[in-house]
Structure formats: structure tokens, C-alpha cells
Design a protein around this motif. Structure first.
Motif, PDB file in Angstrom:
ATOM      1  N   GLU A   1      76.246  70.021  97.224  1.00  0.00           N
ATOM      2  CA  GLU A   1      76.021  69.955  95.780  1.00  0.00           C
ATOM      3  C   GLU A   1      75.511  71.294  95.240  1.00  0.00           C
ATOM      4  O   GLU A   1      75.746  71.632  94.097  1.00  0.00           O
ATOM      5  CB  GLU A   1      75.030  68.845  95.445  1.00  0.00           C
ATOM      6  CG  GLU A   1      75.591  67.454  95.671  1.00  0.00           C
ATOM      7  CD  GLU A   1      76.771  67.149  94.778  1.00  0.00           C
ATOM      8  OE1 GLU A   1      76.717  67.471  93.578  1.00  0.00           O
ATOM      9  OE2 GLU A   1      77.765  66.591  95.284  1.00  0.00           O
ATOM     10  N   ARG A   2      74.797  72.037  96.062  1.00  0.00           N
ATOM     11  CA  ARG A   2      74.259  73.332  95.648  1.00  0.00           C
ATOM     12  C   ARG A   2      75.067  74.492  96.208  1.00  0.00           C
ATOM     13  O   ARG A   2      74.650  75.638  96.113  1.00  0.00           O
ATOM     14  CB  ARG A   2      72.812  73.459  96.102  1.00  0.00           C
ATOM     15  CG  ARG A   2      71.912  72.513  95.409  1.00  0.00           C
ATOM     16  CD  ARG A   2      70.506  72.744  95.808  1.00  0.00           C
ATOM     17  NE  ARG A   2      69.636  71.865  95.050  1.00  0.00           N
ATOM     18  CZ  ARG A   2      68.357  72.042  94.934  1.00  0.00           C
ATOM     19  NH1 ARG A   2      67.780  73.053  95.539  1.00  0.00           N
ATOM     20  NH2 ARG A   2      67.638  71.194  94.235  1.00  0.00           N
ATOM     21  N   GLY A   3      76.203  74.202  96.769  1.00  0.00           N
ATOM     22  CA  GLY A   3      77.032  75.244  97.358  1.00  0.00           C
ATOM     23  C   GLY A   3      78.060  75.779  96.387  1.00  0.00           C
ATOM     24  O   GLY A   3      78.025  75.498  95.194  1.00  0.00           O
ATOM     25  N   VAL A   4      78.974  76.561  96.917  1.00  0.00           N
ATOM     26  CA  VAL A   4      80.063  77.112  96.117  1.00  0.00           C
ATOM     27  C   VAL A   4      81.395  76.633  96.688  1.00  0.00           C
ATOM     28  O   VAL A   4      81.490  76.286  97.864  1.00  0.00           O
ATOM     29  CB  VAL A   4      80.041  78.659  96.067  1.00  0.00           C
ATOM     30  CG1 VAL A   4      78.812  79.159  95.340  1.00  0.00           C
ATOM     31  CG2 VAL A   4      80.138  79.269  97.437  1.00  0.00           C
TER      32      VAL A   4
ATOM     33  N   ASN B   1      75.377  82.975  92.081  1.00  0.00           N
ATOM     34  CA  ASN B   1      75.014  81.703  91.466  1.00  0.00           C
ATOM     35  C   ASN B   1      74.495  80.777  92.544  1.00  0.00           C
ATOM     36  O   ASN B   1      75.226  79.931  93.039  1.00  0.00           O
ATOM     37  CB  ASN B   1      76.217  81.103  90.743  1.00  0.00           C
ATOM     38  CG  ASN B   1      75.805  79.928  89.878  1.00  0.00           C
ATOM     39  OD1 ASN B   1      74.645  79.546  89.820  1.00  0.00           O
ATOM     40  ND2 ASN B   1      76.773  79.361  89.192  1.00  0.00           N
ATOM     41  N   PRO B   2      73.216  80.910  92.922  1.00  0.00           N
ATOM     42  CA  PRO B   2      72.691  80.085  93.997  1.00  0.00           C
ATOM     43  C   PRO B   2      72.658  78.609  93.647  1.00  0.00           C
ATOM     44  O   PRO B   2      72.608  77.759  94.520  1.00  0.00           O
ATOM     45  CB  PRO B   2      71.296  80.639  94.218  1.00  0.00           C
ATOM     46  CG  PRO B   2      70.958  81.401  92.998  1.00  0.00           C
ATOM     47  CD  PRO B   2      72.252  81.828  92.377  1.00  0.00           C
TER      48      PRO B   2
ATOM     49  N   LEU C   1      81.205  76.253 100.723  1.00  0.00           N
ATOM     50  CA  LEU C   1      80.148  76.927 101.459  1.00  0.00           C
ATOM     51  C   LEU C   1      78.802  76.440 100.941  1.00  0.00           C
ATOM     52  O   LEU C   1      78.582  76.396  99.734  1.00  0.00           O
ATOM     53  CB  LEU C   1      80.269  78.442 101.252  1.00  0.00           C
ATOM     54  CG  LEU C   1      79.336  79.353 102.027  1.00  0.00           C
ATOM     55  CD1 LEU C   1      79.645  79.273 103.524  1.00  0.00           C
ATOM     56  CD2 LEU C   1      79.456  80.777 101.536  1.00  0.00           C
ATOM     57  N   ALA C   2      77.924  76.051 101.862  1.00  0.00           N
ATOM     58  CA  ALA C   2      76.604  75.559 101.474  1.00  0.00           C
ATOM     59  C   ALA C   2      75.583  75.903 102.533  1.00  0.00           C
ATOM     60  O   ALA C   2      75.918  76.097 103.699  1.00  0.00           O
ATOM     61  CB  ALA C   2      76.649  74.046 101.272  1.00  0.00           C
ATOM     62  N   GLN C   3      74.344  75.957 102.107  1.00  0.00           N
ATOM     63  CA  GLN C   3      73.252  76.116 103.049  1.00  0.00           C
ATOM     64  C   GLN C   3      72.800  74.718 103.436  1.00  0.00           C
ATOM     65  O   GLN C   3      72.564  73.884 102.580  1.00  0.00           O
ATOM     66  CB  GLN C   3      72.106  76.896 102.437  1.00  0.00           C
ATOM     67  CG  GLN C   3      72.460  78.341 102.185  1.00  0.00           C
ATOM     68  CD  GLN C   3      71.317  79.114 101.563  1.00  0.00           C
ATOM     69  OE1 GLN C   3      70.578  78.586 100.757  1.00  0.00           O
ATOM     70  NE2 GLN C   3      71.197  80.371 101.944  1.00  0.00           N
ATOM     71  N   GLY C   4      72.703  74.456 104.727  1.00  0.00           N
ATOM     72  CA  GLY C   4      72.327  73.127 105.188  1.00  0.00           C
ATOM     73  C   GLY C   4      73.455  72.135 104.962  1.00  0.00           C
ATOM     74  O   GLY C   4      74.628  72.488 104.972  1.00  0.00           O
TER      75      GLY C   4
END
Length: 86
Positions: free
Chosen positions: A45-48, A78-79, A38-41
Motif C-alpha cells: 500500500e505504501r510502495g510504488v 514519493n515515499p 516495489l515496497a519496503q516490508g
């Protein structure tokens, strides 16, 4: 698959739709356990990532809702980059 009458494609679509507006990728390499990212955009790399989700544990829509809630809780707790195993 545990949800009677629901194909893997339909289950993926339900989970992906529930995760909107976040981007969600679901795989099931071994046919028994899901891995969900799951990620924004576009940046995973910054997702979970939630791996090891047994298909047999998804018996109802309530189970799917709980799974999506767990994904959102991981992202909120944990963003930055995070990985978890269910």
C-alpha cells in the motif's frame, strides 16, 4: 523476450535481487509488458508500481539497471503511495 538466452524467471530474479532489501513483485499478464511493484516490508500500500514496461526495451543488463534505478527513484521521490506508468 529481448535478453537473448534469459528466461522470464531469470529476468524476474535479477530484478528482484537488484531491488533488495525492498520487496519486489513482477508480473507480465499480457506477455509483452511488465508491471513491477516495489515496497519496503510486506506492505505494498505504501510502495510504488511501475507498469507498461515493454519487454522488448530490456535488451541488456544496463537496461535492467536503469529500470531498477527508475524504481528506486520513484520510491525516493514519493515515499508515500505512488503509481507511475513507464
Amino acid at each position: 523476450m529481448s535478453l537473448i538466452g534469459v528466461s522470464m524467471l531469470e529476468m524476474r530474479q535479477m530484478i528482484e535481487h537488484a531491488c533488495l532489501p525492498d520487496r519486489c513483485e513482477i508480473s507480465c499478464a499480457d506477455g509483452n509488458n511488465l508491471t513491477i511493484r516495489l515496497a519496503q516490508g510486506q506492505n505494498f500500500e505504501r510502495g510504488v508500481s511501475l507498469s507498461g514496461v515493454p519487454l522488448h526495451s530490456l535488451n541488456s543488463c544496463r537496461d535492467l539497471v536503469n529500470l531498477v534505478g527508475q524504481l528506486h527513484a520513484l520510491r525516493c521521490n514519493n515515499p508515500a503511495r505512488a503509481k507511475a506508468i513507464a
